[in-house]
Design a protein around this motif. Sequence first.
Motif, PDB file in Angstrom:
ATOM      1  N   SER A 187       6.027  -6.049   5.944  1.00 31.38           N
ATOM      2  CA  SER A 187       6.309  -5.828   4.516  1.00 31.38           C
ATOM      3  C   SER A 187       7.818  -5.811   4.265  1.00 31.38           C
ATOM      4  CB  SER A 187       5.690  -4.517   4.029  1.00 31.38           C
ATOM      5  OG  SER A 187       4.289  -4.641   3.957  1.00 31.38           O
ATOM      6  N   ASP A 228       1.188  -8.143  -2.686  1.00 30.70           N
ATOM      7  CA  ASP A 228       2.056  -6.965  -2.812  1.00 30.70           C
ATOM      8  C   ASP A 228       2.608  -6.826  -4.238  1.00 30.70           C
ATOM      9  OD1 ASP A 228       1.479  -6.382  -0.225  1.00 30.70           O
ATOM     10  OD2 ASP A 228       3.477  -6.752   0.586  1.00 30.70           O
ATOM     11  N   PRO A 245       7.782   3.663   2.403  1.00 27.02           N
ATOM     12  CA  PRO A 245       7.078   3.767   3.687  1.00 27.02           C
ATOM     13  C   PRO A 245       6.092   2.608   3.820  1.00 27.02           C
ATOM     14  CG  PRO A 245       6.159   5.315   2.120  1.00 27.02           C
ATOM     15  CD  PRO A 245       7.330   4.665   1.433  1.00 27.02           C
ATOM     16  N   SER A 246       6.649   1.441   4.005  1.00 26.15           N
ATOM     17  CA  SER A 246       5.880   0.200   4.107  1.00 26.15           C
ATOM     18  C   SER A 246       5.992  -0.310   5.533  1.00 26.15           C
ATOM     19  CB  SER A 246       6.444  -0.841   3.132  1.00 26.15           C
ATOM     20  OG  SER A 246       6.150  -0.468   1.803  1.00 26.15           O
ATOM     21  N   ASN A 247       5.136  -1.242   5.877  1.00 23.25           N
ATOM     22  CA  ASN A 247       5.144  -1.805   7.228  1.00 23.25           C
ATOM     23  C   ASN A 247       6.524  -2.430   7.530  1.00 23.25           C
ATOM     24  OD1 ASN A 247       4.750  -3.562   9.449  1.00 23.25           O
ATOM     25  ND2 ASN A 247       2.558  -3.580   9.042  1.00 23.25           N
ATOM     26  N   PRO A 250       6.960   5.038   7.714  1.00 21.57           N
ATOM     27  CA  PRO A 250       5.507   4.825   7.586  1.00 21.57           C
ATOM     28  C   PRO A 250       4.776   5.272   8.853  1.00 21.57           C
ATOM     29  CG  PRO A 250       6.572   2.757   8.158  1.00 21.57           C
ATOM     30  CD  PRO A 250       7.669   3.791   8.078  1.00 21.57           C
ATOM     31  N   ALA A 271       0.842   4.696  12.766  1.00 28.49           N
ATOM     32  CA  ALA A 271       0.924   4.294  11.360  1.00 28.49           C
ATOM     33  C   ALA A 271      -0.063   5.142  10.561  1.00 28.49           C
ATOM     34  CB  ALA A 271       0.574   2.819  11.223  1.00 28.49           C
ATOM     35  N   VAL A 272       0.309   5.473   9.338  1.00 27.00           N
ATOM     36  CA  VAL A 272      -0.607   6.229   8.482  1.00 27.00           C
ATOM     37  C   VAL A 272      -1.851   5.378   8.204  1.00 27.00           C
ATOM     38  CG1 VAL A 272      -0.845   7.383   6.237  1.00 27.00           C
ATOM     39  CG2 VAL A 272       1.321   7.492   7.474  1.00 27.00           C
ATOM     40  N   VAL A 290       3.918   8.268  11.269  1.00 24.78           N
ATOM     41  CA  VAL A 290       3.840   9.734  11.234  1.00 24.78           C
ATOM     42  C   VAL A 290       3.089  10.190  12.482  1.00 24.78           C
ATOM     43  CG1 VAL A 290       2.872  11.717   9.984  1.00 24.78           C
ATOM     44  CG2 VAL A 290       3.937   9.837   8.710  1.00 24.78           C
ATOM     45  N   VAL A 319      11.777   5.840   4.058  1.00 21.96           N
ATOM     46  CA  VAL A 319      10.731   6.814   4.390  1.00 21.96           C
ATOM     47  C   VAL A 319       9.923   6.208   5.530  1.00 21.96           C
ATOM     48  CG1 VAL A 319       8.733   8.118   3.574  1.00 21.96           C
ATOM     49  CG2 VAL A 319      10.608   7.566   1.987  1.00 21.96           C
ATOM     50  N   ILE A 355       3.022  12.505   3.774  1.00 27.19           N
ATOM     51  CA  ILE A 355       1.707  11.914   3.495  1.00 27.19           C
ATOM     52  C   ILE A 355       1.405  12.101   1.998  1.00 27.19           C
ATOM     53  CG2 ILE A 355      -0.788  11.998   3.981  1.00 27.19           C
ATOM     54  CD1 ILE A 355       0.812  10.987   6.347  1.00 27.19           C
ATOM     55  N   MET A 356       1.185  10.971   1.334  1.00 26.84           N
ATOM     56  CA  MET A 356       0.968  11.012  -0.119  1.00 26.84           C
ATOM     57  C   MET A 356      -0.522  10.927  -0.421  1.00 26.84           C
ATOM     58  SD  MET A 356       4.010   8.387  -1.185  1.00 26.84           S
ATOM     59  CE  MET A 356       3.735   7.314   0.212  1.00 26.84           C
ATOM     60  N   GLY A 404       3.995   1.411  -0.208  1.00 27.31           N
ATOM     61  CA  GLY A 404       5.010   1.219  -1.232  1.00 27.31           C
ATOM     62  C   GLY A 404       4.501   1.556  -2.622  1.00 27.31           C
ATOM     63  N   THR A 442       0.802  -1.229   0.000  1.00 27.39           N
ATOM     64  CA  THR A 442       0.000   0.000   0.000  1.00 27.39           C
ATOM     65  C   THR A 442       0.839   1.285   0.000  1.00 27.39           C
ATOM     66  OG1 THR A 442      -1.570  -1.264   1.318  1.00 27.39           O
ATOM     67  CG2 THR A 442      -1.958   1.080   1.156  1.00 27.39           C
TER      68      THR A 442
HETATM   69  P1  GDP Z   1       0.767  -3.536   2.717  1.00 26.43           P
HETATM   70  O1  GDP Z   1       1.575  -4.647   2.137  1.00 26.43           O
HETATM   71  O2  GDP Z   1      -0.519  -3.308   2.004  1.00 26.43           O
HETATM   72  O3  GDP Z   1       0.670  -3.563   4.216  1.00 26.43           O
HETATM   73  O4  GDP Z   1       1.543  -2.228   2.323  1.00 26.43           O
HETATM   74  P2  GDP Z   1       2.782  -1.436   2.831  1.00 26.43           P
HETATM   75  O5  GDP Z   1       3.480  -2.138   3.928  1.00 26.43           O
HETATM   76  O6  GDP Z   1       3.563  -0.989   1.647  1.00 26.43           O
HETATM   77  O7  GDP Z   1       2.033  -0.162   3.350  1.00 26.43           O
HETATM   78  C1  GDP Z   1       1.485  -0.002   4.627  1.00 26.43           C
HETATM   79  C2  GDP Z   1       2.276   1.063   5.371  1.00 26.43           C
HETATM   80  O8  GDP Z   1       2.309   2.253   4.600  1.00 26.43           O
HETATM   81  C3  GDP Z   1       1.642   1.433   6.683  1.00 26.43           C
HETATM   82  O9  GDP Z   1       2.593   1.198   7.692  1.00 26.43           O
HETATM   83  C4  GDP Z   1       1.325   2.942   6.567  1.00 26.43           C
HETATM   84  O10 GDP Z   1       1.625   3.616   7.769  1.00 26.43           O
HETATM   85  C5  GDP Z   1       2.227   3.376   5.436  1.00 26.43           C
HETATM   86  N1  GDP Z   1       1.652   4.437   4.604  1.00 26.43           N
HETATM   87  C6  GDP Z   1       0.530   4.366   3.862  1.00 26.43           C
HETATM   88  N2  GDP Z   1       0.323   5.534   3.225  1.00 26.43           N
HETATM   89  C7  GDP Z   1       1.363   6.364   3.568  1.00 26.43           C
HETATM   90  C8  GDP Z   1       1.702   7.708   3.236  1.00 26.43           C
HETATM   91  O11 GDP Z   1       1.018   8.388   2.469  1.00 26.43           O
HETATM   92  N3  GDP Z   1       2.853   8.210   3.798  1.00 26.43           N
HETATM   93  C9  GDP Z   1       3.627   7.475   4.658  1.00 26.43           C
HETATM   94  N4  GDP Z   1       4.718   8.056   5.177  1.00 26.43           N
HETATM   95  N5  GDP Z   1       3.328   6.206   4.992  1.00 26.43           N
HETATM   96  C10 GDP Z   1       2.212   5.662   4.450  1.00 26.43           C
END
Ligand code: GDP
Length: 322
Positions: free
Chosen positions: A198, A47, A192-194, A224, A230-231, A226, A222, A288-289, A11, A9
């Motif tokens: 992740s 993913d 900014p992934s978990n 994740p 977590a976002v 904030v 970056v 924040i994107m 990512g 997400t």
């Molecule tokens: P998953 O595999 O779907 O869990 O995806 P990821 O691990 O890539 O994304 C989830 C992480 O992305 C969470 O920890 C969120 O806090 C972070 N996240 C989501 N959107 C944003 C954003 O816009 N900015 C930042 N800095 N973090 C984000």
Amino acid sequence: MMVVLTGGTGGAKFVQGLEQVAPAAQITTVVNTGDDLVWWGLHVSPDLDSITYAMAGLLSRERGWGVDDDTFHCLQVIGRLGAPTWFQLGDRDLAVHLMRTQLLAQGKTLTHATEMITRAFGIGSRVLPMTDAAVETRVMTPSGELSFQEYFVRERWQPEATGVKFLGAETALPAAGVLEAIHTADAVLIAPSNPITSIGPILAVPGIREELRETPAAVVAVSPIVGGAAVSGPAGKLMQSQGLPVSVEGVARAYADFLDVLIIDERDTGRASGVESLGIAVSVTKTIMQSSSDKVALAHAALTAARRVEKLPSRTAMNAER
Ligand code: GDP
């Protein structure tokens, strides 16, 4: 050349920005496969799919997963046939899982299947699974162990997480090209992934974490997290389960052995010193994107931070010079 380590997400949004500031041919994305599952007999790589759809401009904005504007006819019928439907797959999305499952059944690797699928979608950058081996993220809860999707989707990440493990990781090998890409990159960007479910599985594949420590590339992450949360999603809860504070320092601690720079949000400026005390430089920006321009600005900030890193030669490089 640059390498991005990512989940789905956060990512996917980051990669969308990066693609607008760097030529596709220079980007290698290494994707978590610990969330993979066999569902309705099909090999689903959530993913890899999110990254693929994001790069192809097909990712559903509304849902954050799957194909935009998809329909769910198959899901309705399969539910009638008695199969569980808590994990949803759209009709267009199904085509990818069917094709991937078929390629794997023919003996092709997940790397090969991913290459074929991304190429068919017109994606010019390289997308690699972290490994071709089966690595399964398991979440421990007081009432038993769950697969990642059972925890995240079926239980909506409500159970208390008491631990996380990556089944099969110890014997997994990095997918072909992963270590070389990290070693020869100018920049390695951690999306900014978990950090636990992740990026954690990627780091658990033997050799990857070691290569991140040794690479001459600048390694920039970056956050994740904030403003102390977590976002989105369970990153905070899962960090707590690993004894990490839910803060930018917690993220820095998860990556401390290889990270050069952590990009933190403006809201966390006051916490920069906690990161710097770990020997990691800090870059502050808006993280924040929401809009396309937010994504582009963050990608720019990450590349700028990477360019500013002046690395001492790694131990391996120094030994080689002797
Ligand atoms: P998953 O595999 O779907 O869990 O995806 P990821 O691990 O890539 O994304 C989830 C992480 O992305 C969470 O920890 C969120 O806090 C972070 N996240 C989501 N959107 C944003 C954003 O816009 N900015 C930042 N800095 N973090 C984000």
